[in-house]
Design an enzyme around this catalytic site. Structure first.
Site, PDB file in Angstrom:
ATOM      1  N   LYS A  38    -105.135  50.684  44.142  1.00  0.00           N
ATOM      2  CA  LYS A  38    -103.967  51.507  44.488  1.00  0.00           C
ATOM      3  C   LYS A  38    -103.086  50.761  45.489  1.00  0.00           C
ATOM      4  CE  LYS A  38    -106.893  53.817  47.848  1.00  0.00           C
ATOM      5  NZ  LYS A  38    -106.893  54.845  48.855  1.00  0.00           N
ATOM      6  N   TYR A 265     -84.443  40.482  71.295  1.00  0.00           N
ATOM      7  CA  TYR A 265     -83.890  41.753  71.787  1.00  0.00           C
ATOM      8  C   TYR A 265     -84.607  42.201  73.058  1.00  0.00           C
ATOM      9  CZ  TYR A 265     -81.551  42.510  67.283  1.00  0.00           C
ATOM     10  OH  TYR A 265     -80.746  42.410  66.180  1.00  0.00           O
TER      11      TYR A 265
HETATM   12  C1  LIG Z   1    -111.195  58.318  47.089  1.00  0.00           C
HETATM   13  C2  LIG Z   1    -111.329  56.880  47.440  1.00  0.00           C
HETATM   14  N1  LIG Z   1    -112.360  56.174  46.958  1.00  0.00           N
HETATM   15  C3  LIG Z   1    -112.537  54.863  47.245  1.00  0.00           C
HETATM   16  C4  LIG Z   1    -111.651  54.207  48.076  1.00  0.00           C
HETATM   17  C5  LIG Z   1    -111.890  52.757  48.421  1.00  0.00           C
HETATM   18  O1  LIG Z   1    -112.203  52.648  49.787  1.00  0.00           O
HETATM   19  P1  LIG Z   1    -112.371  51.223  50.473  1.00  0.00           P
HETATM   20  O2  LIG Z   1    -111.046  50.569  50.384  1.00  0.00           O
HETATM   21  O3  LIG Z   1    -112.754  51.551  51.877  1.00  0.00           O
HETATM   22  O4  LIG Z   1    -113.417  50.511  49.708  1.00  0.00           O
HETATM   23  C6  LIG Z   1    -110.570  54.898  48.604  1.00  0.00           C
HETATM   24  C7  LIG Z   1    -109.634  54.218  49.504  1.00  0.00           C
HETATM   25  O5  LIG Z   1    -109.101  54.688  50.442  1.00  0.00           O
HETATM   26  C8  LIG Z   1    -110.402  56.276  48.277  1.00  0.00           C
HETATM   27  O6  LIG Z   1    -109.360  56.974  48.756  1.00  0.00           O
END
Ligand SMILES: Cc1ncc(COP(=O)(O)O)c(C=O)c1O
Length: 373
Positions: A38, A265
């Site tokens: 994601k 700045y």
């Molecule tokens: C529902 C869910 N599962 C798995 C993960 C993966 O987690 P990580 O990046 O800590 O491995 C995430 C990431 O935030 C998540 O939201």
């Protein structure tokens, strides 16, 4: 200055992603590895990292949003996709058109899946989500989730593909809450498995995958660790992980500063002595956060040099010292290795009092990603 130098670029080693996945797959034993890609692969580039993860042994891809699944489907026609996030009706349509599995925890959403299933000519694969303590998405009441499981089992337009939960404190090794969440999840997972024997039970993120064998179940969902970043905010090499991303810029100009001359700045830094200052064309518009003003180091010529003055949108300034051989055009590394020097995303995160996730997700769209193996 070398031909083709760009002001800021993220260089992503997809070979490292594949190797990190192999390592996680080994740790996960019999469990399947689902690579979480994601948010554009945590800023690393979703599709190239997904391809590398699949080479490294991942067999599924997870995202938060329907649009992310739609984008991945264009690149991976046959790979199982899972959308973990909450979906509106329109987004559910997008997820189903991408042939992705979706999360369910409310009866109303089961009904919606059932209704939309008519258009796709097959049942919608759903993963029943228990909120075992994260306090975010999912059904808190185990009995209510089991009622939903029974209504899914009785619905020919819905198929129970999984049962799952998410941990709140897996990255805090001494915290007992993960054990409590596991204790809440296990009986629900067993009961759902009785209703749908082939379904996939999953709970572990990267931290839980590395820390807790009994959290592995049928599948682990790893994000941060596949990119070689440490879920515990320490040095990733402690777990054999290789950081995949480097953030590069270059020294666009070098200028002499008399004592008392200021950079940037607000004049937050003044040269204490005569010195040389390098100007790098990278700033908060690229994701180098303003909190790093007078609070970070950059590698040039294989050595660390302090960021001096305020980070601006397009530039930062670094102190090269009173005697420097650095010339305009010299490569600069904000995250990654140069010579014997190394700067981890975890170091920047600590300086910013945040986590490595936010550091790489924050590298802006303006920064081109270059992929190497
Ligand atoms: C529902 C869910 N599962 C798995 C993960 C993966 O987690 P990580 O990046 O800590 O491995 C995430 C990431 O935030 C998540 O939201």
């Amino acid at each position: 200055m070398s031909e083709g130098t760009v002001r800021a670029r993220a260089v992503v080693d997809t070979g490292a992603v594949a190797r990190n996945c192999r390592l996680l797959k080994e740790r996960a034993g019999e469990a399947e590895l689902c690579a979480v890609v994601k948010a554009n692969g945590y800023g690393h580039g979703a599709a190239p990292c997904a391809a590398a993860a699949l080479r490294g042994g991942a067999t599924r891809l997870a995202v938060a949003a329907a649009e992310e699944a739609a984008e991945l489907r264009l690149h991976f026609p046959d790979v199982p996709l899972f959308v973990m996030g909450a979906l509106t009706e329109e987004e559910l349509g997008t997820a189903l058109a991408a042939d992705a599995d979706v999360a369910v925890w409310r009866e109303g959403f089961r009904e919606l899946c059932s209704r939309l299933a008519a258009d796709r000519g097959g049942p919608v694969p759903v993963h029943l989500k228990l909120d075992s303590g994260m306090g975010r998405l999912g059904e808190r009441d185990p009995d209510a989730l089991l009622d939903l499981a029974r209504s899914c089992a009785a619905d020919p337009h819905v198929e129970i593909a999984g049962v799952w939960t998410h941990f709140a404190t897996a990255d805090e090794p001494d915290d007992p809450f993960l054990a409590e969440q596991l204790a809440a999840f296990r009986p629900v997972a067993d009961a759902v498995r009785e209703l749908a024997p082939g379904c996939t039970v999953h709970a572990a993120n990267s931290a839980a995958t590395l820390r807790e064998t009994c959290a592995h179940f049928d599948m682990v969902r790893c994000g941060i660790a596949i990119y070689g970043l440490d879920p515990f905010q320490r040095d990733p090499s402690e777990h054999g992980l290789e950081p995949a991303l480097e953030l590069h810029s270059y020294v666009a100009d070098v200028k002499r500063f008399e004592p008392g001359a200021s950079a940037g700045y607000g004049r937050t830094w003044r040269a204490p002595n005569e010195t040389w200052v390098g100007v790098l064309p990278i700033g908060y518009g690229d994701g180098v956060r303003r909190g790093l003003s007078n609070n970070a180091e950059v590698l040039v010529g294989g050595r660390r040099h302090p960021v001096v003055g305020t980070v601006s949108m397009d530039n930062i300034t670094i102190d090269l010292g009173s005697e420097t051989g650095v010339e305009p055009g010299a490569p600069a590394v904000l995250i990654g290795r140069q010579g014997a020097g190394r700067i981890l995303a975890e170091e920047l995160a600590a300086r910013l009092e945040t986590i490595n996730y936010e550091v790489t997700c924050g590298i802006s769209q303006r920064v081109p990603r270059e992929f190497e193996e």
